[in-house]
Design an enzyme around this catalytic site. Structure first.
Site, PDB file in Angstrom:
ATOM      1  N   GLU A 164       0.816  -1.221   0.000  1.00  0.00           N
ATOM      2  CA  GLU A 164       0.000   0.000   0.000  1.00  0.00           C
ATOM      3  C   GLU A 164       0.847   1.268   0.000  1.00  0.00           C
ATOM      4  OE1 GLU A 164      -3.751   2.165   2.248  1.00  0.00           O
ATOM      5  OE2 GLU A 164      -2.630   0.639   3.339  1.00  0.00           O
ATOM      6  N   GLU A 209     -12.492   3.201   3.725  1.00  0.00           N
ATOM      7  CA  GLU A 209     -11.538   3.605   4.770  1.00  0.00           C
ATOM      8  C   GLU A 209     -11.625   5.116   4.963  1.00  0.00           C
ATOM      9  OE1 GLU A 209      -7.178   2.204   6.115  1.00  0.00           O
ATOM     10  OE2 GLU A 209      -7.220   3.297   4.223  1.00  0.00           O
TER      11      GLU A 209
END
Length: 236
Positions: free
Chosen positions: A120, A217
């Site tokens: 990520e 998120e």
């Protein structure tokens, strides 16, 4: 935490993800997943260790191995890896080589277990010294490691903070992306509360051929039912 899984199921979700696992009731989560039929799509490797600092490489591999064992009862979810911070006095070429070596070692463990690692990229607004703050660089690393068990987690908000053109950075490489997360600009709240064009975001993903899950998120500004309704409206 297991109650939140059941609440998510009641709200119509079939998939879930969460951050670190060592502070979570893993057995209770496993029971909730089993009872609800939900699937866990991602958990962070815990503890987090650097992929660019050779001094932490063995600890990174150990963390991956221990996370795989601990989360096996949760259905072998994908495991999220961040890069760690830049190492002072180390060149870009050395950073890249160290990252590839660490990711290959970690991916070897993942391959044996049949688990996928998700790399990520983050952003410099949150972490000024973070190494991986570029989608292109993340994809370059995934390509260099060259394993089906290493893919990219593309976060729309991190990418937008870094001023990236989403269509441009993902063009021709969407097959290397296994998960997408969303939040609105500029304050990381639910889609529809900021400045991002969500019709365009979703159209880009569709046009590129992304067919995976989308993780929410964000920090909600509305009561949860209203937040989820707005997000569903914006994401289509």
């Amino acid at each position: 935490m297991d109650a939140r899984l059941r609440a998510a199921k009641a709200a119509g979700f079939e998939l879930a993800e969460f951050h670190l696992w060592r502070d979570k009731p893993v057995d209770a989560l496993a029971q909730a997943l089993n009872e609800t039929g939900m699937r866990l799509t991602g958990v962070c490797v815990d503890p987090r260790r650097s992929i660019v600092d050779p001094a932490e490489r063995e600890e990174l591999v150990t963390a991956v191995r221990e996370t795989i064992v601990a989360t096996a009862k949760l259905g072998k979810p994908d495991l999220i890896v961040a890069s760690g911070f830049r190492v002072e006095g180390v060149s870009e070429e050395e950073h890249f080589a160290n990252a590839v070596a660490a990711l290959r070692a970690a991916t070897d463990v993942a391959e044996e277990a049949g688990v996928t690692l998700l790399l990520e990229p983050l952003n410099t607004q949150l972490f000024a010294a973070m190494y991986l703050v570029s989608t292109k660089l993340g994809l370059d690393l995934v390509e260099a490691v060259n394993s089906p068990n290493l893919r990219l987690l593309y976060d729309v908000w991190h990418s937008a903070v870094m001023g990236e053109d989403m269509a441009q950075v993902l063009a021709g490489r969407i097959h290397l992306v296994a998960h997408v997360q969303v939040a609105d600009m500029a304050d990381r709240h639910e889609p529809g509360t900021g400045t991002l064009d969500w019709d365009k975001v979703m159209q880009v993903l569709t046009d590129l051929g992304y067919a995976g899950a989308i993780g929410l998120e964000y920090f909600p500004t509305l009561p949860m039912d209203q937040s989820i309704a707005l997000t569903r409206q914006k994401l289509g």
